[in-house]
Each structure stands twice: as structure tokens, then as C-alpha cells.
Design a protein around this motif. Structure first.
Motif, PDB file in Angstrom:
ATOM      1  N   VAL A 148      96.677 101.695  20.463  1.00  0.00           N
ATOM      2  CA  VAL A 148      96.420 100.519  21.297  1.00  0.00           C
ATOM      3  C   VAL A 148      95.372 100.849  22.348  1.00  0.00           C
ATOM      4  O   VAL A 148      94.446 100.063  22.607  1.00  0.00           O
ATOM      5  N   LEU A 149      95.478 102.017  22.960  1.00  0.00           N
ATOM      6  CA  LEU A 149      94.526 102.424  23.981  1.00  0.00           C
ATOM      7  C   LEU A 149      93.121 102.554  23.419  1.00  0.00           C
ATOM      8  O   LEU A 149      92.139 102.116  24.044  1.00  0.00           O
ATOM      9  N   VAL A 150      93.000 103.124  22.229  1.00  0.00           N
ATOM     10  CA  VAL A 150      91.691 103.295  21.600  1.00  0.00           C
ATOM     11  C   VAL A 150      91.037 101.947  21.329  1.00  0.00           C
ATOM     12  O   VAL A 150      89.828 101.760  21.559  1.00  0.00           O
ATOM     13  N   PHE A 151      91.823 100.984  20.859  1.00  0.00           N
ATOM     14  CA  PHE A 151      91.269  99.660  20.570  1.00  0.00           C
ATOM     15  C   PHE A 151      90.993  98.850  21.835  1.00  0.00           C
ATOM     16  O   PHE A 151      90.131  97.963  21.836  1.00  0.00           O
ATOM     17  N   LEU A 152      91.701  99.141  22.926  1.00  0.00           N
ATOM     18  CA  LEU A 152      91.497  98.405  24.164  1.00  0.00           C
ATOM     19  C   LEU A 152      90.309  98.916  24.964  1.00  0.00           C
ATOM     20  O   LEU A 152      89.691  98.147  25.708  1.00  0.00           O
ATOM     21  N   LEU A 153      89.976 100.175  24.820  1.00  0.00           N
ATOM     22  CA  LEU A 153      88.910 100.760  25.640  1.00  0.00           C
ATOM     23  C   LEU A 153      87.556 100.063  25.482  1.00  0.00           C
ATOM     24  O   LEU A 153      86.898  99.758  26.485  1.00  0.00           O
ATOM     25  N   PRO A 154      87.082  99.792  24.251  1.00  0.00           N
ATOM     26  CA  PRO A 154      85.763  99.128  24.128  1.00  0.00           C
ATOM     27  C   PRO A 154      85.685  97.767  24.812  1.00  0.00           C
ATOM     28  O   PRO A 154      84.757  97.529  25.592  1.00  0.00           O
ATOM     29  N   PRO A 155      86.657  96.847  24.574  1.00  0.00           N
ATOM     30  CA  PRO A 155      86.553  95.558  25.285  1.00  0.00           C
ATOM     31  C   PRO A 155      86.716  95.697  26.792  1.00  0.00           C
ATOM     32  O   PRO A 155      86.071  94.967  27.555  1.00  0.00           O
ATOM     33  N   LEU A 156      87.563  96.632  27.237  1.00  0.00           N
ATOM     34  CA  LEU A 156      87.717  96.835  28.676  1.00  0.00           C
ATOM     35  C   LEU A 156      86.430  97.383  29.294  1.00  0.00           C
ATOM     36  O   LEU A 156      86.038  96.977  30.399  1.00  0.00           O
ATOM     37  N   ALA A 157      85.766  98.289  28.578  1.00  0.00           N
ATOM     38  CA  ALA A 157      84.492  98.826  29.067  1.00  0.00           C
ATOM     39  C   ALA A 157      83.435  97.726  29.131  1.00  0.00           C
ATOM     40  O   ALA A 157      82.681  97.616  30.109  1.00  0.00           O
ATOM     41  N   LEU A 158      83.395  96.887  28.094  1.00  0.00           N
ATOM     42  CA  LEU A 158      82.442  95.775  28.081  1.00  0.00           C
ATOM     43  C   LEU A 158      82.736  94.792  29.206  1.00  0.00           C
ATOM     44  O   LEU A 158      81.815  94.306  29.888  1.00  0.00           O
ATOM     45  N   TYR A 159      84.006  94.516  29.442  1.00  0.00           N
ATOM     46  CA  TYR A 159      84.399  93.613  30.523  1.00  0.00           C
ATOM     47  C   TYR A 159      83.997  94.191  31.877  1.00  0.00           C
ATOM     48  O   TYR A 159      83.498  93.474  32.756  1.00  0.00           O
ATOM     49  N   GLY A 160      84.214  95.491  32.040  1.00  0.00           N
ATOM     50  CA  GLY A 160      83.853  96.128  33.302  1.00  0.00           C
ATOM     51  C   GLY A 160      82.360  96.072  33.571  1.00  0.00           C
ATOM     52  O   GLY A 160      81.921  95.803  34.692  1.00  0.00           O
ATOM     53  N   ILE A 161      81.545  96.290  32.522  1.00  0.00           N
ATOM     54  CA  ILE A 161      80.086  96.289  32.683  1.00  0.00           C
ATOM     55  C   ILE A 161      79.548  94.876  32.891  1.00  0.00           C
ATOM     56  O   ILE A 161      78.673  94.642  33.731  1.00  0.00           O
ATOM     57  N   ALA A 162      80.084  93.914  32.124  1.00  0.00           N
ATOM     58  CA  ALA A 162      79.542  92.557  32.148  1.00  0.00           C
ATOM     59  C   ALA A 162      80.108  91.691  33.266  1.00  0.00           C
ATOM     60  O   ALA A 162      79.447  90.745  33.703  1.00  0.00           O
ATOM     61  N   VAL A 163      81.330  91.997  33.755  1.00  0.00           N
ATOM     62  CA  VAL A 163      81.983  91.135  34.737  1.00  0.00           C
ATOM     63  C   VAL A 163      82.229  91.853  36.065  1.00  0.00           C
ATOM     64  O   VAL A 163      81.763  91.416  37.129  1.00  0.00           O
ATOM     65  N   LEU A 164      82.960  92.961  36.017  1.00  0.00           N
ATOM     66  CA  LEU A 164      83.362  93.632  37.254  1.00  0.00           C
ATOM     67  C   LEU A 164      82.178  94.262  37.984  1.00  0.00           C
ATOM     68  O   LEU A 164      82.071  94.162  39.213  1.00  0.00           O
TER      69      LEU A 164
END
Length: 293
Positions: free
Chosen positions: A10-26
Motif C-alpha cells: 500500500v505504501l509503495v502504491f501511495l508514494l507516487p500520487p502523494l509525491a505528485l500531490y505534494g509537488i503540484a499542490v502543497l
């Protein structure tokens, strides 16, 4: 509750979208927060001014407060059209026996039309010379004295730029609410009808409480989208006439790219983010409290 290997997957699959969210939004949010403490025109060296931009925004900028008031009015009109219209249409769709797919397609169509096309469409609808659809209808039914330049009148322009946004997304929210209504157990409604409940009592006591979680989510989406509304008001009036249709987003855009005051524009953008967070908190508080009452 998951085994170690599953948690790792679950962590491996969550990391890419979380990284993208952090770069594009946060990251842009934190950049705006950082820039809000500076005076910067985009070229010259940044000058640290501390809370001066915030003090100016709250105490010395009358346009900001006009834009804030207009934004609240814009949000109210959009929510009435989007949520009210979506709930009514979705409820009627559950009663419709034929043609449901056609109706759903027609209502969802505005959400996939280009924003620029919608703006030009409503420019023609509101037009006074040549007469647009609204003024033609008023003339046809004998109310020609009510004809107006809807986008040039300070008394009507805010409602005029809000209606296209409300119309645009009503179909999208209608589909969400319609799907939630279909999930209401039929046996509950049948039991209510056997007990003599009217259509309104069945809806208010059974259907609406059942779809409340979906309603809360939809309200949050619609509210935050309206608070960030920009494209259609900007294309229709650019905040005019005067500041009668100026929103926080259009004011922020013009402050950044017309006045080239990126520090102060970042301050306004931070306020918009905080405004959205406060709105979400209030929606949760009010609707959850009603659910518990």
C-alpha cells in the motif's frame, strides 16, 4: 490491520500520487505563503516586509473587501443553482421511467464544454444590442421595459456572472446525488409509504438522511470550487464594471500579472486557501451537528 507485506505494498502504491500531490499542490501553497512576506515585482530582488502585506489587505485595501463580499454572493448563487438544482433533478430522475440516459447526458454536457465557449455563449444570451435570448424573451412576453445590459449593470452583473458557473456544474453534482439516491434501500421507502408517509416525508426522513455523507462531500466540492471560481467571471467582465463583479481570484490574478505585485498577490492567494479551509470546517460542523440532532 494489514499484514506487514500488505502495508508495504500500500505504501509503495501511495508514494507516487502523494509525491505528485505534494509537488503540484502543497509546494505552490508554501511558496505563496513564503512570497506573501515579501515585496516583489518578479524581477527585482525580493524585499522582506513581514506582515505588511497582510496588514494592508485587512485594513487598507477597499478593493479586497469588495472582492470578498462579491465572492460570498457568488458562492451563494452558485450553491443554490448547483446543489438545489442537482437535488431537484436527481429526485425527479428517480421517478422517470424512460429517457433517463438522455436527460443525464443533456445535464452533464455543460461540464465538458470549453469554458471560453460557455463565456461567449452567455455573452450572447445577456446581450442588449443585438438583443440576446433573455431580452428577446422579455420583449416577446410583453416585458420589454425590463430589458437590460445584464453584464454592464452594477445591480445585475454579479448574478449574471454567477449563473453560468452554476449552470455549468449542476449536471455533475446531479449525477453524484442521483447515484446516492439509487443506493437508498427500497424497503425503507416502501415501509414509509405503507405507514402513510407523503413523498416529502419519505424524502426528508429517509432519503436525505441516507445520502447525507454524499451531500456533505458534494457541498464541500461545490463550495471550494465556487470560492476558487475565476475563468467565467474573468472572461465575461474582468471584474467590471468598476469592481461590481470583482472576485478574490480575479483580483489576485490582476494584482500579480497586471500590477506585477507578486508578494501582495500571494497574500491574497493565502487568504483564499484559508477561506476554503474555514468553509470546509463550517460545512462539516453545521451538517454533522444537524445529523446528530
Amino acid at each position: 490491520m494489514l499484514p506487514q507485506r500488505s502495508r508495504l505494498s500500500v505504501l509503495v502504491f501511495l508514494l507516487p500520487p502523494l509525491a505528485l500531490y505534494g509537488i503540484a499542490v502543497l509546494l505552490p501553497i508554501f511558496q505563496s505563503l513564503f512570497l506573501s512576506f515579501f515585496d516583489w515585482d518578479g524581477i527585482s530582488p525580493m524585499l522582506f516586509v513581514g506582515f505588511e502585506n497582510y496588514i494592508r489587505m485587512f485594513t487598507g485595501d477597499t478593493v479586497f473587501w469588495i472582492a470578498f463580499r462579491n465572492t460570498l454572493g457568488y458562492v451563494v448563487i452558485c450553491l443554490v443553482l448547483q446543489l438545489g438544482g442537482a437535488l431537484i433533478v436527481a429526485s425527479l430522475l428517480t421517478l422517470l421511467r424512460r429517457g433517463r440516459e438522455v436527460v443525464k447526458t443533456l445535464y452533464i454536457l455543460p461540464a465538458v464544454i470549453s469554458t471560453v465557449a460557455i463565456a461567449f455563449l452567455f455573452q450572447r444570451i445577456y446581450s442588449l444590442d443585438p438583443e440576446g435570448l433573455i431580452n428577446q424573451v422579455l420583449e416577446f412576453i410583453g416585458l420589454g421595459n425590463l430589458q437590460n445590459a445584464w453584464l454592464s449593470d452594477v445591480g445585475t452583473v454579479l448574478a449574471a456572472v454567477s449563473v453560468p458557473e452554476g449552470w455549468r456544474f449542476t449536471g455533475l453534482y446531479m449525477l453524484i446525488i442521483y447515484a446516492a439516491l439509487l443506493a437508498v434501500p427500497a424497503e425503507l421507502e416502501e415501509a414509509a409509504k405503507l405507514d402513510g408517509a407523503s413523498w416529502w416525508q419519505t424524502f426528508w426522513r429517509i432519503r436525505f438522511p441516507y445520502i447525507r455523507p454524499v451531500w456533505i462531500t458534494t457541498t464541500i466540492i461545490a463550495t471550494t470550487n465556487a470560492l476558487r471560481g475565476f475563468d467565467i467571471p474573468y472572461l465575461l467582465t474582468n471584474g467590471g464594471p468598476g469592481q461590481s463583479s470583482e472576485l478574490l481570484t480575479t483580483y489576485m490574478y490582476k494584482t500579480a500579472f497586471t500590477s506585477t505585485n507578486y508578494g501582495y498577490a500571494s497574500t491574497i492567494s493565502v487568504f483564499v486557501v484559508v477561506e476554503c479551509l474555514v468553509a470546509v470546517g463550517l460545512i462539516f460542523l453545521l451538517l454533522r451537528r444537524k445529523a446528530d440532532a
